[in-house]
Design a protein around this motif. Structure first.
Motif, PDB file in Angstrom:
ATOM      1  N   LEU A 193       0.794  -1.230   0.000  1.00  0.00           N
ATOM      2  CA  LEU A 193       0.000   0.000   0.000  1.00  0.00           C
ATOM      3  C   LEU A 193       0.825   1.278   0.000  1.00  0.00           C
ATOM      4  N   HIS A 226       1.311   5.705  -2.531  1.00  0.00           N
ATOM      5  CA  HIS A 226       1.503   7.084  -2.085  1.00  0.00           C
ATOM      6  C   HIS A 226       2.841   7.683  -2.500  1.00  0.00           C
ATOM      7  N   THR A 278      -0.593   5.480   4.650  1.00  0.00           N
ATOM      8  CA  THR A 278      -0.521   4.033   4.476  1.00  0.00           C
ATOM      9  C   THR A 278      -1.160   3.306   5.652  1.00  0.00           C
ATOM     10  N   ASP A 310      -4.785   3.415   5.263  1.00  0.00           N
ATOM     11  CA  ASP A 310      -5.206   2.443   4.244  1.00  0.00           C
ATOM     12  C   ASP A 310      -5.323   1.041   4.847  1.00  0.00           C
TER      13      ASP A 310
END
Length: 151
Positions: A63, A67, A103, A106
């Motif tokens: 994840l 970003h 993150t 997420d």
């Protein structure tokens, strides 16, 4: 005596987890590699259980790249107290903190641990989404402390 490994020269009795610090920086001909010590647990006082750490490793490794395109690696520490985040040509500390925060958020909404199967993982039976989410939440709850390394 100074040792070759940077973290072996860190007095682990003086740090206050959680924190994020620059652990190492290497300058190549045209590139800079920066390694961050992303500490979740207080050294020698607490540690992450393996299934939760393993799942947090998978989730973050997958994840975090949504970003930032400068991520090289996200690796667990053998002591089970944190991770190393390695980046290429990116020294903006505040942005690193923001990427980690995004993150972790997420992870809280993830519905599965990526690559947690026998084809893609060397220990597929050793995962827990809820454990990883609990670690992410605990880390996020202490976001204000991430920049303070020493007590």
């Amino acid at each position: 005596m100074k040792m070759n490994v940077e973290s072996f020269n860190l007095d682990h009795t003086l740090v206050k987890a959680p924190y994020v610090r620059v652990a190492d920086k290497k300058q190549g001909k045209n590139d800079t590699i920066i390694k961050y010590d992303v500490r979740f647990k207080q050294p020698n006082k607490a540690h992450m259980d393996m299934a939760s750490l393993h799942s947090l490793e998978h989730l973050t490794a997958e994840l975090i790249r949504n970003h930032a395109d400068y991520i090289v690696d996200w690796s667990p520490m053998g002591c089970q107290t944190g991770f190393y985040l390695t980046v290429l040509n990116h020294e903006n500390y505040d942005e690193i903190l923001n990427v980690l925060e995004a993150t972790m958020k997420d992870i809280l909404t993830a519905t599965e641990v990526p690559a947690s199967n026998e084809i893609q993982c060397g220990w597929a039976a050793n995962h827990t989404l809820s454990g990883a989410q609990a670690l992410a939440q605990e880390f996020l709850d202490q976001r204000a402390q991430w920049s303070t390394v020493f007590a």
